[in-house]
Design an enzyme around this catalytic site. Structure first.
Site, PDB file in Angstrom:
ATOM      1  N   HIS A   7      -5.262 -32.749 -25.673  1.00  0.00           N
ATOM      2  CA  HIS A   7      -4.809 -31.502 -25.042  1.00  0.00           C
ATOM      3  C   HIS A   7      -5.943 -30.836 -24.256  1.00  0.00           C
ATOM      4  O   HIS A   7      -5.845 -30.629 -23.042  1.00  0.00           O
ATOM      5  CB  HIS A   7      -4.299 -30.506 -26.107  1.00  0.00           C
ATOM      6  CG  HIS A   7      -3.197 -31.021 -26.968  1.00  0.00           C
ATOM      7  ND1 HIS A   7      -1.932 -31.270 -26.484  1.00  0.00           N
ATOM      8  CD2 HIS A   7      -3.153 -31.314 -28.290  1.00  0.00           C
ATOM      9  CE1 HIS A   7      -1.156 -31.692 -27.477  1.00  0.00           C
ATOM     10  NE2 HIS A   7      -1.882 -31.735 -28.586  1.00  0.00           N
ATOM     11  N   ASP A   8      -7.008 -30.474 -24.959  1.00  0.00           N
ATOM     12  CA  ASP A   8      -8.096 -29.718 -24.325  1.00  0.00           C
ATOM     13  C   ASP A   8      -8.905 -30.551 -23.323  1.00  0.00           C
ATOM     14  O   ASP A   8      -9.262 -30.045 -22.252  1.00  0.00           O
ATOM     15  CB  ASP A   8      -9.006 -29.097 -25.396  1.00  0.00           C
ATOM     16  CG  ASP A   8      -8.270 -28.025 -26.195  1.00  0.00           C
ATOM     17  OD1 ASP A   8      -7.225 -27.528 -25.726  1.00  0.00           O
ATOM     18  OD2 ASP A   8      -8.726 -27.686 -27.305  1.00  0.00           O
TER      19      ASP A   8
END
Length: 328
Positions: A258-259
């Site tokens: 995600h990040d």
């Protein structure tokens, strides 16, 4: 190799100190296109003190030539009680690092001797926005409490920045913490809505694209064999519990990046296809709190509700994973 522009972009990373945050921070530190000025820390995956410690831990492992300033920010959401993800990221936020010992029995990750800056994250955000103006990109990896607080304090200064790249929300896919909401927006929906209304250019890297970018356990372990280092060892160690969660709950032994994808989009926006949308975040809903609602109607009025985000809807997964491999 991916060709890089000459002038690195000044960047602030705003993070809540979890496992994928650590991978994103490693990428940002190693990216020739990003000039990481500061890391501001917010409560989210774990409390703000642990999260700050985790940022310092990553810096101690990567050992960049010039370390960014690390500043602690908000300890809790604007309105809501705190809510964390320690069950997924480990009690320390980094997969319970104290379990790892060296061959001689000493801890592989001893207590840190470095401290964060005494500067407050909100002051630092405003000072950096003032200094770098529209050349500054903020990459927001956690709940948006720090950014919303800075906007409430001095919106005019925050509006000077070039863009905020946000890992958060879900436009066309379900949430991951509830049926409606993605974790970061769920933790502090009021902050997310303040950022949506800020008038600052926003790119939303939500679950629409991050769920299309998984990495398998085997890849991480092979990487350690292929390029043994403190960093590749740390990546294997900190992702163990996080990946086991996905194995046990989603029958897939690995995790979503995600990040790291948000950092990748700041480096190379051509990795994603975006749609300009008017978006709001539900703050009150009994079942939908934290839901990011993008107006995708054909008959929407751009006059009354002009688009306020570029929402990423497609990603070139292969090129992203190449970049990720290159930078970690």
């Amino acid at each position: 190799m991916i060709a890089f522009a000459n002038q690195p972009i000044p960047v602030i990373l705003d993070t809540d100190g979890g496992v994928d945050d650590a991978l994103a921070l490693i990428m940002a530190l190693n990216s020739p296109q990003l000039d990481l000025k500061a890391v501001t820390v917010v409560a989210g995956n774990v409390n703000v003190d642990l999260a700050t410690n985790n940022v310092l831990r990553v810096l101690s492992i990567v050992e960049p030539e010039i370390s960014p300033i690390v500043a602690k920010g908000c300890e809790k959401p604007l309105v809501r009680p705190p809510f964390n993800a320690a069950g997924i990221h480990g009690a320390d936020g980094l997969g319970e690092l104290d379990q790892f010992l060296e061959a001689d029995g000493t801890p592989r990750y001893p207590k840190l001797a470095i401290e964060p800056s005494t500067e407050n994250a909100i002051e630092l955000l405003l000072k950096t926005a003032q200094e770098y103006g529209d050349s500054l990109i903020i990459i927001a990896l956690g709940p948006l409490t720090n950014l919303a607080t800075a906007i409430q304090k001095d919106g005019a200064t925050m509006k000077k920045i070039g863009r905020i790249v946000i890992m958060g929300g879900a436009v066309t896919v379900p949430g991951n913490i509830t049926a409606a909401a993605e974790f970061n927006f769920f933790v502090d929906p009021h902050a997310a809505q303040i950022v949506m209304e800020s008038g600052i250019p926003l790119t939303l890297v939500g679950l629409d694209v991050t769920m299309k970018a998984p990495i398998a356990r085997q890849v991480v372990e092979d990487n350690l064999q292929r390029r043994p280092s403190k960093v590749t060892q740390f990546i294997v160690d900190c992702t163990g519990m996080y990946m086991a969660f996905h194995r046990d709950n989603e029958n897939f032994h690995g995790c979503y990046l995600h990040d790291p994808l948000a950092v990748a989009v700041a480096i190379d926006p051509s990795l994603v296809t975006t749609e300009s949308l008017y978006m709001m975040v539900e703050t009150e809903g009994r079942f939908t709190s934290g839901m990011s609602l993008g107006d995708r109607r054909d008959r929407r009025s751009e006059k009354t509700n002009p688009p306020n985000v570029e929402a990423c809807l497609e990603v070139d997964t292969e090129r992203f994973l190449q970049l990720f491999d290159q930078l970690v």
